[in-house]
Motif scaffolding. Structure first.
Motif, PDB file in Angstrom:
ATOM      1  N   UNK A 154       0.815  -1.215   0.000  1.00 33.12           N
ATOM      2  CA  UNK A 154       0.000   0.000   0.000  1.00 33.12           C
ATOM      3  C   UNK A 154       0.850   1.267   0.000  1.00 33.12           C
ATOM      4  N   UNK A 155       2.155   1.105   0.115  1.00 33.28           N
ATOM      5  CA  UNK A 155       3.058   2.236  -0.057  1.00 33.28           C
ATOM      6  C   UNK A 155       3.324   2.535  -1.524  1.00 33.28           C
ATOM      7  N   UNK A 156       2.936   1.612  -2.416  1.00 31.26           N
ATOM      8  CA  UNK A 156       3.210   1.757  -3.844  1.00 31.26           C
ATOM      9  C   UNK A 156       1.959   2.141  -4.624  1.00 31.26           C
ATOM     10  N   UNK A 157       0.829   1.469  -4.343  1.00 35.11           N
ATOM     11  CA  UNK A 157      -0.409   1.743  -5.071  1.00 35.11           C
ATOM     12  C   UNK A 157      -1.457   2.351  -4.146  1.00 35.11           C
ATOM     13  N   UNK A 158      -2.148   3.359  -4.661  1.00 34.85           N
ATOM     14  CA  UNK A 158      -3.200   4.004  -3.884  1.00 34.85           C
ATOM     15  C   UNK A 158      -4.595   3.525  -4.244  1.00 34.85           C
ATOM     16  N   UNK A 159      -4.717   2.819  -5.373  1.00 37.72           N
ATOM     17  CA  UNK A 159      -6.023   2.312  -5.814  1.00 37.72           C
ATOM     18  C   UNK A 159      -5.823   0.989  -6.538  1.00 37.72           C
ATOM     19  N   UNK A 160      -6.829   0.124  -6.429  1.00 41.90           N
ATOM     20  CA  UNK A 160      -6.718  -1.203  -7.048  1.00 41.90           C
ATOM     21  C   UNK A 160      -8.081  -1.686  -7.512  1.00 41.90           C
ATOM     22  N   UNK A 161      -8.056  -2.501  -8.565  1.00 46.01           N
ATOM     23  CA  UNK A 161      -9.282  -3.069  -9.099  1.00 46.01           C
ATOM     24  C   UNK A 161      -9.115  -4.534  -9.442  1.00 46.01           C
ATOM     25  N   UNK A 162     -10.232  -5.164  -9.700  1.00 46.61           N
ATOM     26  CA  UNK A 162     -10.237  -6.566 -10.111  1.00 46.61           C
ATOM     27  C   UNK A 162     -11.455  -6.787 -10.990  1.00 46.61           C
ATOM     28  N   UNK A 163     -11.249  -7.516 -12.086  1.00 51.70           N
ATOM     29  CA  UNK A 163     -12.345  -7.899 -12.980  1.00 51.70           C
ATOM     30  C   UNK A 163     -12.392  -9.421 -13.053  1.00 51.70           C
ATOM     31  N   UNK A 164     -13.482 -10.005 -12.600  1.00 51.01           N
ATOM     32  CA  UNK A 164     -13.626 -11.468 -12.588  1.00 51.01           C
ATOM     33  C   UNK A 164     -12.452 -12.129 -11.882  1.00 51.01           C
ATOM     34  N   UNK A 165     -11.998 -11.511 -10.808  1.00 52.46           N
ATOM     35  CA  UNK A 165     -10.776 -11.973 -10.148  1.00 52.46           C
ATOM     36  C   UNK A 165     -10.959 -13.253  -9.351  1.00 52.46           C
ATOM     37  N   UNK A 211     -10.767   0.823  -3.675  1.00 50.36           N
ATOM     38  CA  UNK A 211     -11.019  -0.481  -4.287  1.00 50.36           C
ATOM     39  C   UNK A 211     -12.245  -0.451  -5.191  1.00 50.36           C
ATOM     40  N   UNK A 212     -12.105  -1.100  -6.354  1.00 57.68           N
ATOM     41  CA  UNK A 212     -13.243  -1.357  -7.236  1.00 57.68           C
ATOM     42  C   UNK A 212     -13.101  -2.777  -7.781  1.00 57.68           C
ATOM     43  N   UNK A 213     -14.181  -3.538  -7.783  1.00 58.01           N
ATOM     44  CA  UNK A 213     -14.131  -4.863  -8.393  1.00 58.01           C
ATOM     45  C   UNK A 213     -15.507  -5.258  -8.890  1.00 58.01           C
ATOM     46  N   UNK A 214     -15.493  -6.129  -9.879  1.00 58.91           N
ATOM     47  CA  UNK A 214     -16.748  -6.567 -10.480  1.00 58.91           C
ATOM     48  C   UNK A 214     -16.615  -7.991 -10.978  1.00 58.91           C
ATOM     49  N   UNK A 215     -17.773  -8.623 -11.190  1.00 59.34           N
ATOM     50  CA  UNK A 215     -17.775  -9.998 -11.695  1.00 59.34           C
ATOM     51  C   UNK A 215     -19.133 -10.301 -12.310  1.00 59.34           C
TER      52      UNK A 215
END
Length: 272
Positions: A154-165, A211-215
């Motif tokens: 979390x020191x490197x990325x401030x936002x993350x996502x996943x699609x059908x993860x 965070x954003x994710x979807x499936x």
């Protein structure tokens, strides 16, 4: 007629000059003792002025490679322009799961992407080199990888996502070379429990990581995505979760990426 032709040629030439630039960046990995290819998509105005840009790291799925996104969803070139961001597509190996494997020390893709690649990108390109201008997302194995990497770093990325993860890999003990990365589940339960994203929610602190994710509801990873969503709700972790009709295919991901890019664009804009 001649005037019209000249005008059309002018439009064509201007469009060609402003087309997104696509680089293949070879990055030497000390962690794995090999060079790894990465596709870098630069906005059309990248060379103009001294502007710097946020970066989205976009991961492929199992069996894919760094060219998957550009070949299956070529409109991401336009998205880089529209949202004024650099998009980098790393090669994560066919089935690395973006881990530093506890049983195969030649497979160190967590170290490669979170340290070596990020350092190289910030060195070679006009990036805004801080976490509030870095995001990471991906599909399937890459959805697991994006959350796994962002939650651990979390020191490197401030936002993350996943699609059908694959947000819970434990229901699939024999699939996608997972036993080669973590060992057979029956003999290496601790490896599996420690490296499945759904068990890493404890690493999240409030709203620190966006965070954003979807499936798709017909996806074989749907159940794990829904359970991940419910777990975040229980822990009061803010997030955007989307479920809609869809399967585990490029028709779904080509649609999903558009929503995620807007989410990241809004995040980058809000943190300026």
């Amino acid at each position: 007629m001649r005037l019209k032709l000249c005008w059309l040629l002018l439009i064509f030439n201007t469009t060609a000059l402003l087309a997104a630039r696509i680089d293949t960046l070879m990055v030497p990995s000390t962690a794995m003792n090999k060079s790894i290819p990465n596709l870098v998509i630069l906005p059309a105005n990248y060379e103009q002025g001294e502007a710097t840009f946020p970066v989205l790291y976009l991961l492929h799925g199992a069996g894919g490679d760094y060219t998957d996104w550009i070949s299956k969803t070529p409109e991401i070139k336009t998205f880089a322009d529209t949202h004024q961001m650099i998009i980098v597509c790393p090669d994560g190996g066919l089935t690395s799961w973006y881990l530093d494997s506890p049983i195969d020390h030649k497979m160190r893709y967590e170290t490669y992407i979170s340290r070596e690649l990020v350092t190289e990108m910030d060195s070679k390109y006009k990036t805004i080199a801080n976490k509030t201008h870095r995001a990471i997302t991906g599909l399937s194995m890459g959805g697991h990888g994006a959350f796994y990497l962002a939650m651990k770093h979390q020191d490197i990325w401030g936002a993350a996502g996943s699609m059908s993860g694959g947000l819970d890999i434990r229901p699939f003990p024999n699939n996608w070379d997972l036993p080669k990365r973590l060992g057979p589940y029956s003999e290496n339960r601790e490896h599996w429990e420690n490296n499945t994203v759904i068990n890493m929610v404890y690493l999240l602190k409030g709203n620190d990581l966006k965070l954003i994710f979807d499936c798709g509801t017909a996806d074989f990873f749907y159940d794990s995505n829904k359970r991940f969503h419910e777990k975040l709700l229980e822990r009061n972790i803010p997030h955007d979760y989307i479920e809609r009709p869809g399967q585990h295919n490029w028709e779904y991901w080509s649609n999903a990426i558009q929503y995620q890019l807007l989410f990241f664009k809004n995040y980058f804009t809000a943190t300026k």
